[in-house]
Motif scaffolding. Structure first.
Motif, PDB file in Angstrom:
ATOM      1  N   LYS A  98       6.086  -0.439 -16.957  1.00  0.00           N
ATOM      2  CA  LYS A  98       5.948  -0.222 -18.302  1.00  0.00           C
ATOM      3  C   LYS A  98       4.573   0.671 -18.335  1.00  0.00           C
ATOM      4  N   ASN A  99       4.145   1.115 -17.540  1.00  0.00           N
ATOM      5  CA  ASN A  99       2.584   1.756 -17.372  1.00  0.00           C
ATOM      6  C   ASN A  99       1.682   1.438 -18.303  1.00  0.00           C
ATOM      7  N   VAL A 100       1.475  -0.013 -18.499  1.00  0.00           N
ATOM      8  CA  VAL A 100       0.750  -0.552 -19.197  1.00  0.00           C
ATOM      9  C   VAL A 100      -0.975  -0.096 -19.072  1.00  0.00           C
ATOM     10  N   SER A 101      -1.714   0.224 -19.983  1.00  0.00           N
ATOM     11  CA  SER A 101      -3.055   0.435 -19.709  1.00  0.00           C
ATOM     12  C   SER A 101      -3.874  -0.751 -19.515  1.00  0.00           C
ATOM     13  N   LEU A 102      -4.320  -0.377 -18.194  1.00  0.00           N
ATOM     14  CA  LEU A 102      -5.151  -1.863 -17.632  1.00  0.00           C
ATOM     15  C   LEU A 102      -6.498  -1.301 -17.107  1.00  0.00           C
ATOM     16  N   PRO A 103      -7.504  -2.118 -16.792  1.00  0.00           N
ATOM     17  CA  PRO A 103      -8.864  -1.488 -16.395  1.00  0.00           C
ATOM     18  C   PRO A 103      -8.777  -1.624 -14.789  1.00  0.00           C
ATOM     19  N   TYR A 104      -7.663  -1.102 -14.408  1.00  0.00           N
ATOM     20  CA  TYR A 104      -7.474  -0.719 -12.763  1.00  0.00           C
ATOM     21  C   TYR A 104      -6.740   0.442 -12.616  1.00  0.00           C
ATOM     22  N   PRO A 105      -7.114   1.239 -11.760  1.00  0.00           N
ATOM     23  CA  PRO A 105      -6.301   2.630 -11.579  1.00  0.00           C
ATOM     24  C   PRO A 105      -4.967   2.153 -11.273  1.00  0.00           C
ATOM     25  N   ARG A 106      -4.035   3.078 -11.455  1.00  0.00           N
ATOM     26  CA  ARG A 106      -2.475   2.699 -11.437  1.00  0.00           C
ATOM     27  C   ARG A 106      -2.198   2.700  -9.858  1.00  0.00           C
ATOM     28  N   ASP A 107      -2.884   3.729  -9.078  1.00  0.00           N
ATOM     29  CA  ASP A 107      -2.556   3.683  -7.721  1.00  0.00           C
ATOM     30  C   ASP A 107      -2.992   2.541  -6.891  1.00  0.00           C
ATOM     31  N   ARG A 108      -4.260   1.830  -7.376  1.00  0.00           N
ATOM     32  CA  ARG A 108      -4.853   0.860  -6.756  1.00  0.00           C
ATOM     33  C   ARG A 108      -3.507  -0.396  -6.862  1.00  0.00           C
ATOM     34  N   LEU A 109      -3.112  -0.502  -8.251  1.00  0.00           N
ATOM     35  CA  LEU A 109      -2.350  -1.558  -8.569  1.00  0.00           C
ATOM     36  C   LEU A 109      -1.113  -1.295  -7.908  1.00  0.00           C
ATOM     37  N   GLU A 110      -0.577  -0.185  -7.479  1.00  0.00           N
ATOM     38  CA  GLU A 110       0.701   0.025  -6.649  1.00  0.00           C
ATOM     39  C   GLU A 110       0.384  -0.444  -5.297  1.00  0.00           C
ATOM     40  N   ARG A 111      -0.773  -0.067  -4.717  1.00  0.00           N
ATOM     41  CA  ARG A 111      -0.897  -0.739  -3.405  1.00  0.00           C
ATOM     42  C   ARG A 111      -0.913  -2.106  -3.557  1.00  0.00           C
ATOM     43  N   LEU A 112      -1.640  -2.632  -4.204  1.00  0.00           N
ATOM     44  CA  LEU A 112      -1.914  -4.148  -4.299  1.00  0.00           C
ATOM     45  C   LEU A 112      -0.379  -4.812  -4.554  1.00  0.00           C
ATOM     46  N   TYR A 113       0.300  -4.272  -5.263  1.00  0.00           N
ATOM     47  CA  TYR A 113       1.616  -4.711  -5.494  1.00  0.00           C
ATOM     48  C   TYR A 113       2.390  -4.743  -4.451  1.00  0.00           C
ATOM     49  N   LEU A 114       2.533  -3.737  -3.682  1.00  0.00           N
ATOM     50  CA  LEU A 114       3.283  -3.647  -2.590  1.00  0.00           C
ATOM     51  C   LEU A 114       3.020  -4.373  -1.445  1.00  0.00           C
ATOM     52  N   ALA A 115       1.632  -4.420  -1.118  1.00  0.00           N
ATOM     53  CA  ALA A 115       0.927  -5.334  -0.273  1.00  0.00           C
ATOM     54  C   ALA A 115       1.401  -6.800  -0.621  1.00  0.00           C
ATOM     55  N   LEU A 116       1.068  -7.415  -1.658  1.00  0.00           N
ATOM     56  CA  LEU A 116       1.589  -8.653  -2.186  1.00  0.00           C
ATOM     57  C   LEU A 116       3.070  -9.177  -1.948  1.00  0.00           C
ATOM     58  N   ARG A 117       3.900  -8.017  -2.481  1.00  0.00           N
ATOM     59  CA  ARG A 117       5.185  -8.208  -2.162  1.00  0.00           C
ATOM     60  C   ARG A 117       5.553  -8.558  -0.783  1.00  0.00           C
ATOM     61  N   THR A 118       5.080  -7.569   0.031  1.00  0.00           N
ATOM     62  CA  THR A 118       5.161  -7.682   1.675  1.00  0.00           C
ATOM     63  C   THR A 118       4.685  -9.012   2.103  1.00  0.00           C
ATOM     64  N   GLU A 119       3.684  -9.468   1.842  1.00  0.00           N
ATOM     65  CA  GLU A 119       2.940 -10.521   2.468  1.00  0.00           C
ATOM     66  C   GLU A 119       3.763 -11.666   1.905  1.00  0.00           C
ATOM     67  N   ILE A 120       3.974 -11.828   0.652  1.00  0.00           N
ATOM     68  CA  ILE A 120       5.001 -13.041   0.267  1.00  0.00           C
ATOM     69  C   ILE A 120       6.108 -13.291   1.226  1.00  0.00           C
ATOM     70  N   GLU A 121       6.775 -12.247   1.465  1.00  0.00           N
ATOM     71  CA  GLU A 121       7.988 -12.182   2.393  1.00  0.00           C
ATOM     72  C   GLU A 121       7.842 -12.536   3.561  1.00  0.00           C
ATOM     73  N   LYS A 122       6.690 -11.954   4.201  1.00  0.00           N
ATOM     74  CA  LYS A 122       6.095 -12.540   5.548  1.00  0.00           C
ATOM     75  C   LYS A 122       5.896 -13.989   5.822  1.00  0.00           C
ATOM     76  N   SER A 123       5.169 -14.511   4.594  1.00  0.00           N
ATOM     77  CA  SER A 123       4.698 -15.991   4.311  1.00  0.00           C
ATOM     78  C   SER A 123       6.332 -16.698   4.634  1.00  0.00           C
ATOM     79  N   ARG A 124       7.145 -16.378   3.931  1.00  0.00           N
ATOM     80  CA  ARG A 124       8.457 -17.050   3.954  1.00  0.00           C
ATOM     81  C   ARG A 124       9.082 -17.213   5.265  1.00  0.00           C
TER      82      ARG A 124
END
Length: 560
Positions: A286-312
């Motif tokens: 939704k491209n919500v305005s947040l106090p963090y850059p979008r590119d940083r949030l994208e990297r953190l989202y992809l890393a978090l999604r990947t690590e959750i699957e790895k943990s399973r």
């Protein structure tokens, strides 16, 4: 007539004397069995990966360095370990001291139980039955394996039961002195002691933090009592002094321990990783305005999604209620915690602010899902049976000692404990114990203990439901059940103590970490026995009222 009265009085005296002899004989046997079960086992304590946070400050001080924080652990229990080693220079003294405190907790259990009788005027349950019920509770606590094994761990759980026992005893004394006896000096003394003990309990085991605040809530009534000005002043000074004694050293000691700042925010993040992942995805979509850059949030989202699957994949059987392994996300060598730290270039304050921001954001945007997570965690404690109890009849200790060796064999740990000869002796004995097939078994002469624990476990939720229903009836009825008002309030308060403990853990982490439940065994047992006593008092009075109504003429009063 006088002769008959004298004869009846003499019979009662003999009966009381026989009962006291029988009671003290049973009590002596219970404590003798508790001592034997504790000291027949090896006295060397047991370590685990968390132990180093409690042991390191003591060892550093004993080898000439400064006493300080390690891994975010509060200073109180490491201070206890330091004092024991400083006095005795033998690791077995830790186990002996914790066993002694465990036995004292059993004695305090009985003192608390006897003192609580003041909350029931004209009790229908006789003193013999009341004393027997308390003795059964003390026997379960003292002879059950989980209490004994906890006392062998180099962890604050080893002394938690003792501190909880003192907390409940002081609470009962404060309530009795303030609400029933109106003893001003005693009320203030018990209130100050209760405040210190509650803060101490939260310090050694933060999972009791909310419950400790809850325990202090009755003291608020002191400030509403007119004419008690000096008592209010003295309590306020005592409370401030207690808080300063426990909080100021912690504040100064934790300044150089980075984990003291990062542990809680990281825990909140990893234990709510799926909800945060979904919220990140929604914010990015939704491209919500947040106090963090979008590119940083994208990297953190992809890393978090990947690590959750790895943990399973890494640990399929961890944290069933969460659906992923939160420990993997926190402690793996390339975990999301490590990657997020790199993303924020090691800025700990900014990293913790991000963790807190997204934990608060899921409460704001996904409150029902967060509440569902909390409810699932609470259910682990209560249903289908209460997991504060562990009804197993045996426990392998050989594997525990093997784990101790592994836990303290890290090069960093070894470098420290090699400089302290008693620690070297302890490790040598632990390695020898690890090669033996040690097992704690419930003695065949005490089969009733695991059976009683099992019954308490499966009946806990039922006891809560029945006690709460009866408490509502008592609260809404002014005349007939007036004498049960205080015990009903005490029962609700005692059950709420456990609920507060569970709610804190369910909100922050997960109750699948079993020690968060089993450490509540003392408070759970005491609350359940209070509930059973209350139910029996209610039932006996109701039965007596019905019998009285059956023999009285129509229109007679129904007061007992």
């Amino acid at each position: 007539m006088i002769a008959q009265l004298a004869s009846n009085q003499s019979f009662r005296l003999r009966e009381d004397s026989l009962w006291r002899l029988f009671y003290w004989t049973l009590l002596a046997l219970v404590f003798a069995g508790a001592i034997w079960q504790r000291f027949k086992l090896p006295l060397d304590p047991i370590a685990d990966p968390d132990t180093w946070g409690y042991l390191s400050p003591a060892l550093r001080k004993l080898t000439g360095a400064e006493f300080g924080h390690t891994n975010g652990r509060n200073f109180v229990y490491p201070g206890f370990v330091f004092l024991v080693l400083r006095l005795f220079a033998d690791f077995r003294a830790i186990t002996i001291a914790q066993h002694f405190l465990g036995l004292l907790a059993g004695a305090v259990f009985l003192l608390t139980w006897k003192r609580a009788r003041i909350f029931v005027p004209n009790p229908r349950i006789g003193r013999v039955a009341h004393d027997l019920l308390g003795l059964v509770g003390a026997a379960i606590f003292l002879l059950q394996w989980q209490t004994i094994v906890f006392e062998k761990d180099i962890r604050p759980e080893g002394i938690c039961a003792f501190v909880v026992s003192i907390t409940f005893y002081l609470l009962i004394q404060f309530l009795a002195c303030f609400f029933l006896q109106h003893r001003r000096t005693a009320t203030v003394a018990y209130a100050i002691a209760l405040a210190f003990t509650a803060i101490f309990l939260a310090s050694i085991k933060p999972s009791f933090g909310v419950a400790s605040l809850f325990v202090l809530s009755p003291i608020i009534a002191l400030f509403w009592r007119s004419g008690w000005w000096w008592q209010k002043v003295w309590f306020s000074l005592g409370f401030v002094f207690s808080a300063a004694v426990l909080f100021l050293p912690e504040h100064f000691l934790s300044r150089n321990d980075e984990m003291s700042r990062t542990f809680l925010p990281t825990t909140l993040f990893v234990f709510h990783a799926e909800l945060i992942r979904d919220q990140l995805a929604n914010d990015l979509a939704k491209n919500v305005s947040l106090p963090y850059p979008r590119d940083r949030l994208e990297r953190l989202y992809l890393a978090l999604r990947t690590e959750i699957e790895k943990s399973r994949t890494a640990r399929q059987y961890a944290y069933h209620s969460l659906g992923f392994d939160a420990d993997f996300l926190m402690y793996d060598s390339n975990s999301i915690a490590i990657q997020a730290r790199r993303e924020f270039r090691g800025d700990v304050a900014a990293l913790c602010a991000f963790y807190r921001f997204y934990y608060g954001r899921i409460w704001e945007k996904r409150p029902l899902q967060v509440l569902a997570k909390v409810a699932r965690q609470m259910q682990i404690f209560y249903l289908p049976y209460c997991r504060a109890y562990d009804p197993r009849i045996s426990r392998k200790l050989g594997g525990e000692y093997q784990y101790s060796v592994v836990s303290l064999s890290d090069p960093i740990c070894r470098k420290v404990w090699m400089g302290y000869p008693p620690a070297v002796d302890f490790m040598n004995r632990t390695e020898e114990l690890a090669r033996r097939e040690l097992r704690f078994r419930q003695p065949l002469l005490l089969p009733l203990i695991p059976i009683a624990v099992l019954l308490m476990s499966i009946s806990y939720s039922t006891a809560i439901a029945v006690a709460l229903v009866l408490a509502v009836i008592v609260a809404l009825t002014s005349g007939r059940w007036r004498r049960l008002h205080l015990i009903a309030a005490l029962v609700v308060f005692s059950f709420s103590f456990n609920a507060a403990c569970c709610l804190e853990v369910a909100t922050i982490t997960s109750l699948e970490l079993r020690r968060y439940m089993t450490v509540q065994m003392y408070s759970t047992l005491l609350a359940q026995l209070f509930g059973l006593w209350f139910i029996l008092e209610f039932v006996v009075q109701m039965w007596a009222c019905r019998r009285q109504g059956a023999v009285q003429p129509t229109g007679a009063g129904d007061k007992p």
